[in-house]
Enzyme design. Structure first.
Site, short mmCIF file in Angstrom:
data_model
loop_
_atom_site.label_atom_id
_atom_site.label_comp_id
_atom_site.label_asym_id
_atom_site.label_seq_id
_atom_site.Cartn_x
_atom_site.Cartn_y
_atom_site.Cartn_z
N TYR A 96 -2.18 68.42 26.88
CA TYR A 96 -2.67 67.67 25.56
C TYR A 96 -3.11 66.48 26.00
CZ TYR A 96 -3.97 67.58 20.65
OH TYR A 96 -4.41 67.37 19.63
N ARG A 149 -15.19 66.46 15.23
CA ARG A 149 -14.49 65.08 15.70
C ARG A 149 -13.17 65.22 16.67
NH1 ARG A 149 -9.89 62.07 12.83
NH2 ARG A 149 -9.25 63.24 14.98
N LYS A 167 -2.91 72.51 20.88
CA LYS A 167 -1.94 72.53 19.82
C LYS A 167 -1.17 73.66 19.69
CE LYS A 167 -3.12 68.34 17.67
NZ LYS A 167 -2.28 67.54 17.12
N GLU A 238 -7.63 71.26 12.14
CA GLU A 238 -7.55 70.10 13.24
C GLU A 238 -8.88 69.57 13.82
OE1 GLU A 238 -5.45 67.92 15.85
OE2 GLU A 238 -4.52 69.51 14.80
N ASP A 239 -9.04 68.17 13.67
CA ASP A 239 -10.26 67.36 14.41
C ASP A 239 -11.46 67.92 13.50
OD1 ASP A 239 -8.67 66.04 15.94
OD2 ASP A 239 -9.27 66.91 17.65
N ASP A 261 -3.65 68.23 10.40
CA ASP A 261 -2.56 67.37 11.17
C ASP A 261 -3.18 65.80 11.40
OD1 ASP A 261 -0.31 67.14 12.88
OD2 ASP A 261 -1.67 67.32 14.62
N ASP A 262 -4.61 65.67 11.39
CA ASP A 262 -5.01 64.32 11.68
C ASP A 262 -4.79 63.39 10.17
OD1 ASP A 262 -6.60 65.04 13.97
OD2 ASP A 262 -7.53 66.46 12.48
N ASN A 400 -6.62 57.99 20.53
CA ASN A 400 -6.79 58.67 21.84
C ASN A 400 -8.00 59.43 22.12
OD1 ASN A 400 -6.25 61.23 20.46
ND2 ASN A 400 -4.03 60.63 20.51
#
Length: 535
Positions: A96, A149, A167, A238-239, A261-262, A400
């Site tokens: 990850y 993203r 994940k 996610e993203d 999660d973001d 990150n």
């Protein structure tokens, strides 16, 4: 769950779920048609791990290590997860963040074998049908991305599948969720990254991204198909872009088991860090002022959870909002500025505009949080100004991969004369400043989302609430040991992440019961239900 059919001979060795490779015993080799297909020696899983680690450590770069580990997952699932769990500090940064960022950039070029499930606009009207092609019929955890993203790297299209796969690996390793229950999904709705579309090796849908109703109706169909096919599943978004992230969360979270999660995972892990840091500064959480750089989904979600926590403590909403301030690329976000995003507007400061450094000097925040994806956004002037006004400024650089972090651990410590309490989204090695030794903490969402998932699965909660993330943050903060705080670490050692996930899961189960979202009795021993890979 579909039954695992017994396989024999080469077919057994080619199945990553059943394969034990050289660990098959003499008796098993005789019974399962493996004689002659394996070398003489029988090697148990510990000896196999030694071979894995020896070869892993010989690889010249992190991306080569990623490829090697991914190949191991494709050959021998149990050996991969046993090695990841037993050596999580070394291997998690490879499967990850930060390595997964590079892996996503190169995903189409390093592709070996399909993992996960891909949905494109060509599948419209057929999503429920094609889900039957997935080999498991009892899916409990789905991680889905549309690749728009990815970390701080932007639109990577179908290459974003690497994030969903990563994940899922953390759900298994950190919370013991059986990999058979897990499904990574790529909603490949195209990409606006022209370089990807022109790359002959790119594997995704080679068209500009769907927008508007065409996009939303495809996501609606996916969610409906999941509910039909996997009624017990939780869905982790996610993203996604900030606009889509909030829009989809608002659209589905009251009806289905889903979270982002973001937004929510990042918020909980950040709040946990602030709470743990309070044990170093000896300043109560409710007395602190917090400044956030960036107005995207991570920063906004963090501010909203902090606000929820302050109000939950008994603080009036107006007072709670006054303790939070945003800064964007133009400076302090104020009521004097341009039109603001609806979710940012409640946090606008009723005072004249100011530059970033001026805003710090004026507001004197205790905590500075960065969620910009911009390397170097926390300059020397920023850190030194924080240190002028706080004995122990709390600096949390969330962005990150490492190449996009707002500042490094060494910079934060050096520019504050060793007084900063530092945490980051990407890992940094131990640092020494003026003969002081620091172990900078990584504010990794892996401390939060696996425990949330385990708690939802154990409780059968009908949906996921903000209070569950608040209790997850409080639980995580309480697991930090005094000796960890003494080294400047505001998160527990990663080797204890499975214990942390269990504790969070229990607290989530309790919230599910208190909010009448579950009628299942609290499990007596969650650890006994967790997947432990072995032969």
């Amino acid at each position: 769950m579909k039954p695992i059919l017994q396989k024999y001979g080469k077919a057994l060795l080619d199945d990553p779920v059943l394969n034990k490779s050289t660990a098959f015993t003499r008796k098993e080799r005789e019974q399962l048609g493996l004689r002659g297909l394996l070398p003489y020696q029988v090697a148990d899983i510990k000896l196999q791990q030694q071979r894995v680690l020896e070869n892993l450590r010989k690889k010249p770069s992190n991306i080569e290590k990623y490829i090697f580990l991914n190949s191991l997952l494709e050959r021998n699932q149990r050996l991969f997860y046993r090695t990841l769990i037993d050596h999580i500090e070394e291997i998690m940064p490879l499967v990850y963040t930060p390595t997964v960022g590079e892996a996503c950039r190169e995903f189409a070029h390093i592709f070996r074998k399909p993992q996960g499930f891909y949905i494109t606009p060509d599948d419209r009207g057929k999503i429920a049908t094609i889900l039957d092609n997935w080999p498991e019929d009892d899916v409990r955890v789905i991680v889905v991305t549309d690749g728009e993203r990815i970390l701080g790297l932007g639109d990577l299209g179908a290459n974003g599948m690497g994030i969903a796969i990563g994940k899922i690996a953390l759900y298994v390793a950190c919370a013991g969720i059986d990999p058979r229950y897990c499904l990574p999904v790529m909603l490949d709705v195209g990409t606006n990254n022209q370089l990807l579309r022109e790359d002959p090796l790119y594997l995704g849908y080679p068209h500009p991204r769907l927008t508007g109703e065409a996009y939303l109706s495809l996501v609606d169909e996916f969610i409906a198909a999941v509910q039909q096919k996997y009624p017990l599943a939780l869905v982790q978004f996610e993203d996604f872009s900030s606009d889509h992230a909030f829009m989809l969360l608002d659209r589905y979270h009251e009806q289905y088991r889903c979270f982002n999660d973001d937004i929510q995972g990042t918020a909980a892990v950040t709040l946990a860090g602030i709470l743990a840091a309070s044990r170093i500064t000896n300043k109560p959480f409710t007395e602190q002022k917090i400044m956030l750089l960036g107005t995207g989904s991570a920063a906004t979600g963090t501010a909203e959870l902090i606000l929820f926590a302050l109000i939950d403590s008994g603080m009036p909403a107006e007072t709670a909002r006054s303790k939070l301030a945003f800064v964007d690329r133009k400076g302090l976000v104020t009521t004097y500025g341009e039109q603001l995003k609806p979710r940012i507007q409640p946090f606008a400061q009723p005072q004249p505009p100011a530059s970033f450094v001026e805003a710090i000097a004026r507001i004197r925040p205790d905590v500075l949080i960065g969620a910009t994806g911009t390397a170097g956004a926390f300059s020397e002037a920023v850190i030194r100004t924080m240190a002028q006004h706080q004995k122990h400024p709390v600096i949390i650089a969330l962005s990150n991969p490492t190449s996009h972090t707002e500042c490094t651990a060494e910079q934060a410590y050096r520019w504050s004369e060793g007084r900063a309490i530092f945490a980051s989204g990407s890992p940094f090695p131990p640092t020494a400043i003026n003969e002081q030794h620091f172990h900078p903490a990584q504010g990794n969402n892996a401390y939060i989302f696996p425990g949330i998932g385990l708690g939802i699965l154990a409780s059968g909660a009908s949906h996921i609430t903000e209070r569950m993330f608040l209790t997850a943050a409080n639980t995580l903060a309480q697991t930090v040991l005094p000796e960890e705080l003494a080294y400047g670490s505001i998160y527990p050692d990663l080797t204890r992440v499975r214990m942390v996930s269990q504790a969070i899961a229990v607290s989530v189960c309790q919230i599910a019961q208190s909010e009448a979202l579950s009628t299942i009795e609290l499990p007596g021993n969650l650890q006994a239900q967790m997947y432990e890979p072995g032969y």
